[in-house]
Write an enzyme that holds these catalytic residues in place. Structure first.
Site, PDB file in Angstrom:
ATOM      1  N   ASP A  18       0.827  -1.203   0.000  1.00  0.00           N
ATOM      2  CA  ASP A  18       0.000   0.000   0.000  1.00  0.00           C
ATOM      3  C   ASP A  18       0.867   1.262   0.000  1.00  0.00           C
ATOM      4  O   ASP A  18       1.972   1.256   0.554  1.00  0.00           O
ATOM      5  CB  ASP A  18      -0.907  -0.020   1.248  1.00  0.00           C
ATOM      6  N   ARG A  22       0.216   7.510  -2.910  1.00  0.00           N
ATOM      7  CA  ARG A  22       0.697   8.624  -2.081  1.00  0.00           C
ATOM      8  C   ARG A  22       2.176   8.913  -2.339  1.00  0.00           C
ATOM      9  O   ARG A  22       2.607  10.055  -2.362  1.00  0.00           O
ATOM     10  CB  ARG A  22       0.459   8.308  -0.586  1.00  0.00           C
ATOM     11  N   GLU A  65     -11.772  -5.463  -5.542  1.00  0.00           N
ATOM     12  CA  GLU A  65     -12.332  -4.104  -5.417  1.00  0.00           C
ATOM     13  C   GLU A  65     -11.558  -3.085  -6.276  1.00  0.00           C
ATOM     14  O   GLU A  65     -12.040  -1.975  -6.507  1.00  0.00           O
ATOM     15  CB  GLU A  65     -12.300  -3.628  -3.951  1.00  0.00           C
ATOM     16  N   ASN A  66     -10.369  -3.445  -6.723  1.00  0.00           N
ATOM     17  CA  ASN A  66      -9.533  -2.472  -7.458  1.00  0.00           C
ATOM     18  C   ASN A  66     -10.054  -2.143  -8.863  1.00  0.00           C
ATOM     19  O   ASN A  66      -9.569  -1.209  -9.501  1.00  0.00           O
ATOM     20  CB  ASN A  66      -8.081  -2.945  -7.555  1.00  0.00           C
ATOM     21  N   ARG A 180       1.617  -4.800   6.247  1.00  0.00           N
ATOM     22  CA  ARG A 180       0.990  -3.756   5.418  1.00  0.00           C
ATOM     23  C   ARG A 180       1.816  -2.485   5.515  1.00  0.00           C
ATOM     24  O   ARG A 180       2.182  -2.062   6.611  1.00  0.00           O
ATOM     25  CB  ARG A 180      -0.452  -3.487   5.851  1.00  0.00           C
TER      26      ARG A 180
HETATM   27  C1  FPP Z   1      -1.970   0.041  -3.337  1.00  0.00           C
HETATM   28  O1  FPP Z   1      -1.452   1.336  -3.334  1.00  0.00           O
HETATM   29  C2  FPP Z   1      -1.360  -0.694  -4.411  1.00  0.00           C
HETATM   30  C3  FPP Z   1      -2.033  -1.370  -5.358  1.00  0.00           C
HETATM   31  C4  FPP Z   1      -3.501  -1.464  -5.408  1.00  0.00           C
HETATM   32  C5  FPP Z   1      -1.315  -2.048  -6.437  1.00  0.00           C
HETATM   33  C6  FPP Z   1      -0.060  -2.757  -6.025  1.00  0.00           C
HETATM   34  C7  FPP Z   1       0.607  -3.223  -7.232  1.00  0.00           C
HETATM   35  C8  FPP Z   1       1.943  -3.172  -7.476  1.00  0.00           C
HETATM   36  C9  FPP Z   1       2.952  -2.713  -6.520  1.00  0.00           C
HETATM   37  C10 FPP Z   1       2.437  -3.612  -8.790  1.00  0.00           C
HETATM   38  C11 FPP Z   1       2.057  -5.049  -9.028  1.00  0.00           C
HETATM   39  C12 FPP Z   1       2.829  -5.554 -10.096  1.00  0.00           C
HETATM   40  C13 FPP Z   1       3.344  -6.776 -10.133  1.00  0.00           C
HETATM   41  C14 FPP Z   1       4.339  -7.013 -11.147  1.00  0.00           C
HETATM   42  C15 FPP Z   1       2.989  -7.868  -9.232  1.00  0.00           C
HETATM   43  P1  FPP Z   1      -2.418   2.537  -3.695  1.00  0.00           P
HETATM   44  O2  FPP Z   1      -2.365   2.779  -5.137  1.00  0.00           O
HETATM   45  O3  FPP Z   1      -3.783   2.261  -3.158  1.00  0.00           O
HETATM   46  O4  FPP Z   1      -1.735   3.697  -2.889  1.00  0.00           O
HETATM   47  P2  FPP Z   1      -2.439   4.898  -2.165  1.00  0.00           P
HETATM   48  O5  FPP Z   1      -3.287   4.310  -1.054  1.00  0.00           O
HETATM   49  O6  FPP Z   1      -1.301   5.690  -1.641  1.00  0.00           O
HETATM   50  O7  FPP Z   1      -3.249   5.616  -3.192  1.00  0.00           O
END
Ligand code: FPP
Length: 236
Positions: A18, A22, A65-66, A180
């Protein structure tokens, strides 16, 4: 701390990655740049875990959910997964790692599904560390799927093992510790069945900043935990 767990390495560490958004926002970069750096962090974490002798690592890359995210971000994420499978994972397979993907993969773009199928086939005889990527994964969805499988099979004598055997992780260890990043303290539908006795480690670092230092902090914290599995504290 129970004698059995003192100083022990976890067999399975699972990561909720996560804070990519940000991390990017703080640098006035597009969100996908945060994810791109997130992939680099994942690679550093895989290497650190392999060097320290951990048997299995799981990464929550895309939840059920994404899909509510902007289409451009979704497309970029699945492109990164396809690229990762074709490049870095090919190297993992050479290093003897097992690779697996858990989730409802049928909904993914063809390019990503094809890359996953290629790398899974290439890794099928490997016996090393398991690198498990959760994609279009939801914990409730996984439990529902398992229940449907059991109901469909007509088996009446259902116990925990029956359901465990229908999870994506059938035959594999539950996560000893779930990590996390980014200071958030929730599970967000991740490995709900398998998390029954997991330790939780919440860290303030954003996921793109993760690497060996954070892995070592997790292992140190895990070694200090007293795992009792509902039993009482043992002395000595
Ligand atoms: C959450 O951060 C992250 C995700 C939903 C995606 C995680 C995916 C990767 C790191 C890349 C995956 C790729 C491979 C090759 C496995 P967020 O975007 O919700 O961050 P935020 O809460 O700060 O907005």
């Amino acid at each position: 701390m129970s004698a059995g767990d003192r100083g022990k390495l976890p067999s399975h560490v699972a990561f909720i990655m996560d804070g990519n958004g940000r991390w990017a926002k703080k640098r006035m970069l597009p969100r996908k740049m945060g994810h791109r750096q997130g992939v680099k962090a994942l690679e550093r974490v895989v290497d650190a875990c392999a060097e320290r002798g951990i048997g299995m690592v799981t990464f929550y890359a895309f939840s059920t959910e994404n899909w509510a995210r902007p289409q451009e971000e979704i497309d970029a994420l699945f492109d990164m997964v396809a690229e990762f499978a074709d490049t870095r994972m090919t190297e993992y397979v050479r290093r003897g790692f097992r690779v697996m993907f858990m989730g409802e993969l049928s909904a993914l773009p063809d390019k990503t599904k094809d890359a996953i199928a290629r790398i899974s086939a290439a890794a099928k005889d490997n016996t090393g560390m398991i690198v498990n990527i959760a994609l279009n994964y939801g914990g409730r969805d996984e439990i529902l799927r398992a229940v449907r499988t059991v109901v469909g099979s007509g088996v009446k004598d259902v116990d925990e093992q029956t359901l465990s055997d229908c999870m994506y992780t059938a035959g594999l260890p539950d996560p000893d510790v779930i990590v996390r990043s980014s200071g958030e303290k929730r599970l967000s539908n991740f490995m709900l069945w398998q998390a029954a006795y997991s330790e939780f480690v919440f860290m303030d670092d954003m996921w793109p900043d993760f690497g060996a230092e954070q892995v070592d902090a997790v292992l140190k914290e895990y070694a200090s935990r007293d795992r009792r599995y509902g039993s009482v504290k043992r002395i000595g």
